[in-house]
Scaffold this motif. Structure first.
Motif, PDB file in Angstrom:
ATOM      1  N   ARG A  70      20.795   1.040 -62.132  1.00 43.15           N
ATOM      2  CA  ARG A  70      19.638   1.876 -61.799  1.00 43.15           C
ATOM      3  C   ARG A  70      19.109   1.499 -60.421  1.00 43.15           C
ATOM      4  N   ASP A  71      19.402   0.275 -59.979  1.00 44.70           N
ATOM      5  CA  ASP A  71      18.883  -0.217 -58.709  1.00 44.70           C
ATOM      6  C   ASP A  71      19.993  -0.228 -57.661  1.00 44.70           C
ATOM      7  N   VAL A  72      19.729   0.481 -56.563  1.00 47.30           N
ATOM      8  CA  VAL A  72      20.726   0.641 -55.509  1.00 47.30           C
ATOM      9  C   VAL A  72      20.054   0.331 -54.172  1.00 47.30           C
ATOM     10  N   PHE A  73      20.708  -0.531 -53.405  1.00 48.83           N
ATOM     11  CA  PHE A  73      20.218  -0.892 -52.079  1.00 48.83           C
ATOM     12  C   PHE A  73      21.210  -0.333 -51.059  1.00 48.83           C
ATOM     13  N   PHE A  74      20.829   0.754 -50.395  1.00 48.59           N
ATOM     14  CA  PHE A  74      21.667   1.324 -49.343  1.00 48.59           C
ATOM     15  C   PHE A  74      21.443   0.501 -48.086  1.00 48.59           C
ATOM     16  N   LEU A  75      22.517  -0.042 -47.536  1.00 48.23           N
ATOM     17  CA  LEU A  75      22.420  -0.912 -46.365  1.00 48.23           C
ATOM     18  C   LEU A  75      22.913  -0.168 -45.128  1.00 48.23           C
ATOM     19  N   GLY A  76      22.075  -0.087 -44.131  1.00 50.57           N
ATOM     20  CA  GLY A  76      22.451   0.518 -42.855  1.00 50.57           C
ATOM     21  C   GLY A  76      22.527  -0.575 -41.813  1.00 50.57           C
ATOM     22  N   ILE A  77      23.723  -1.030 -41.571  1.00 48.61           N
ATOM     23  CA  ILE A  77      23.917  -2.182 -40.691  1.00 48.61           C
ATOM     24  C   ILE A  77      24.567  -1.727 -39.392  1.00 48.61           C
ATOM     25  N   LYS A  78      23.915  -2.034 -38.273  1.00 44.91           N
ATOM     26  CA  LYS A  78      24.445  -1.663 -36.956  1.00 44.91           C
ATOM     27  C   LYS A  78      25.375  -2.730 -36.389  1.00 44.91           C
ATOM     28  N   GLU A  79      25.170  -3.984 -36.796  1.00 46.65           N
ATOM     29  CA  GLU A  79      25.980  -5.086 -36.277  1.00 46.65           C
ATOM     30  C   GLU A  79      26.806  -5.683 -37.425  1.00 46.65           C
TER      31      GLU A  79
END
Length: 158
Positions: free
Chosen positions: A102-111
């Motif tokens: 139920r818990d989702v962490f979308f990670l937007g990583i530039k490096e």
């Protein structure tokens, strides 16, 4: 970019109603693109990456997923914290077994060089029973924001 700056209260949604992972990706991609965090290739990019490298994790206290796309789809770094109203099926990191989250962490990583460190810090958090208990029982996005910010300060000082 520090982790604390990647978490914003406008990127926390604890009441996302979707039927499956694909629908979740579509909803979140649309929101992230509208806010300038990702470009138009993000949806296809996150689907492809998740297909090749699933990100579901079973931890002692919480099942979660950490989907992320390749850096060319990310315009600004972010962590988008999502809780679905019903469990959805994802595939587990490493063995591709199906699991529910139920818990989702979308990670937007530039490096890309910072990805491993970010994942390690998240794992430290989700191995703390008191943090997970507080996270799971908090239904207010501002409270989650405060909890995450406070916990990250503690992780950094370990």
């Amino acid at each position: 970019m520090t982790i604390e700056k990647m978490i914003q209260s406008n990127l926390i949604d604890l009441q996302v109603t979707v039927q499956n992972e694909e629908e979740l990706f579509e909803v979140i991609a649309k929101r992230l693109q509208a806010q300038g965090y990702v470009n138009e290739g993000y949806l296809a990019g996150i689907k492809a990456r998740e297909q090749a490298f699933p990100t579901g994790l079973i931890t002692e206290y919480l099942n979660l997923a950490l989907p992320h796309a390749d850096v060319e789809y990310i315009e600004r770094p972010f962590i988008y914290i999502v809780r679905t109203t019903q469990p959805i099926r994802v595939r587990q990191m490493g063995d591709n077994q199906e699991m529910e989250v139920r818990d989702v962490f979308f990670l937007g990583i530039k490096e890309p060089s910072k990805q491993v460190g970010l994942l390690q810090e998240l794992m430290i958090l989700f191995q703390k029973a008191d943090f997970v208990a507080a996270f799971q029982t908090t239904a207010d996005k501002d409270e989650v924001f405060a909890l995450m910010t406070k916990q990250w300060e503690e992780v950094k000082n370990v």
